[in-house]
Design a protein around this motif. Structure first.
Motif, short mmCIF file in Angstrom:
data_model
loop_
_atom_site.label_atom_id
_atom_site.label_comp_id
_atom_site.label_asym_id
_atom_site.label_seq_id
_atom_site.Cartn_x
_atom_site.Cartn_y
_atom_site.Cartn_z
N ILE A 156 0.78 -1.21 0.01
CA ILE A 156 -0.04 -0.24 0.02
C ILE A 156 0.71 1.27 -0.03
N LYS A 157 1.86 1.29 0.67
CA LYS A 157 2.79 2.40 0.86
C LYS A 157 3.49 2.63 -0.66
N TYR A 158 3.76 1.64 -1.33
CA TYR A 158 4.46 1.74 -2.58
C TYR A 158 3.17 2.06 -3.58
N LYS A 205 -6.62 -3.24 -5.29
CA LYS A 205 -7.94 -2.72 -5.04
C LYS A 205 -8.37 -3.92 -4.06
N ASN A 206 -8.39 -5.29 -4.29
CA ASN A 206 -8.96 -6.25 -3.53
C ASN A 206 -8.46 -6.17 -1.88
N LEU A 207 -7.04 -5.86 -1.84
CA LEU A 207 -6.49 -5.90 -0.51
C LEU A 207 -7.15 -4.57 0.23
N PHE A 234 -3.30 7.48 7.72
CA PHE A 234 -3.76 6.43 7.00
C PHE A 234 -3.05 5.02 7.08
N LEU A 235 -1.59 5.22 6.84
CA LEU A 235 -0.70 4.08 7.08
C LEU A 235 -0.91 3.48 8.25
#
Length: 226
Positions: free
Chosen positions: A6-8, A44-46, A67-68
């Motif tokens: 997600i960070k990337y 997206k699914n994650l 958010f992270l």
């Protein structure tokens, strides 16, 4: 691992749109929206699976750092819930559930330096051993018939092996604190398995390592005699 993905992804979203990486992502984004399988679809699914579908829809967040943190906490909470549900449902881990309640790394994993001692303690905690309580489960023997070779009338479970069986009484006196040895019960067993005392943890492992060797020798002699 998920947090790095997600960070990337968030990093890509902040790139100059003329960059090749961003253009590749933009292509994948449209494929993901058409439900084609690709890296963007996995992102997206994650996000949807952890309850952050709106982040995918918005293609970004306001405060990335906040958010992270929220995403990491959500991952940890869900993983802990899944872990708890899985061990509660496993007959093999009935004893493990009695003393393991927190989804955290155990102290013995990094405090006991000798690999063979870490291994024997880990296997004992997880019922990955050949005590009759476990072998009987595999052989579908009734629980009350999974008796100790030596004691004959007591079920050979982790509690019996660690605190009760007289075959290991001398070893127990050497390694297990007196409080746990005298009038042992399951509450004491749980307290002992949950100890954070490094010296006690290592002594438990030493007891197990030595006692399993004694058990193997005794069982071989019994079989030979028979």
């Amino acid at each position: 691992m998920f947090i790095r993905i997600i960070k990337y992804w968030l990093h890509i979203l902040t790139m100059d749109r003329r960059r090749y990486v961003y253009q590749c992502y933009e292509y994948q984004y449209h494929r993901a929206m058409d439900n084609h399988q690709c890296w963007a679809t996995s992102v997206k699914n994650l996000l949807y699976s952890y309850g952050f579908g709106e982040v995918w829809i918005n293609q970004g967040v306001g405060n990335e750092s906040l958010f992270l943190k929220c995403f990491r906490k959500r991952c940890e909470d869900i993983d802990a819930q899944d872990w708890s549900a899985n061990i509660q449902e496993s007959p093999k881990l009935k004893t493990y559930c009695s003393f393991k309640s927190m989804f955290v790394s155990e102290k013995y994993l990094y405090c006991i330096e000798e690999p063979h001692l870490r291994n024997v303690l880990s296997r004992f905690r997880l019922s990955a051993h050949n005590l009759h309580i476990e072998m009987g489960r595999r052989n579908k023997t009734q629980r009350d018939q999974r008796n100790c070779f030596y004691c004959k009338t007591s079920v050979e479970d982790e509690f019996h092996f660690l605190l009760c069986c007289q075959l290991y009484s001398n070893i127990r006196e050497k390694y297990i604190p007196t409080y746990y040895r005298q009038q042992p019960n399951h509450n004491k067993f749980i307290r002992l398995m949950n100890t954070s005392n490094i010296h006690t943890l290592r002594n438990i492992a030493c007891f197990l390592h030595t006692s399993f060797k004694i058990r193997d020798r005794y069982n071989r002699s019994e079989i030979t005699f028979i």
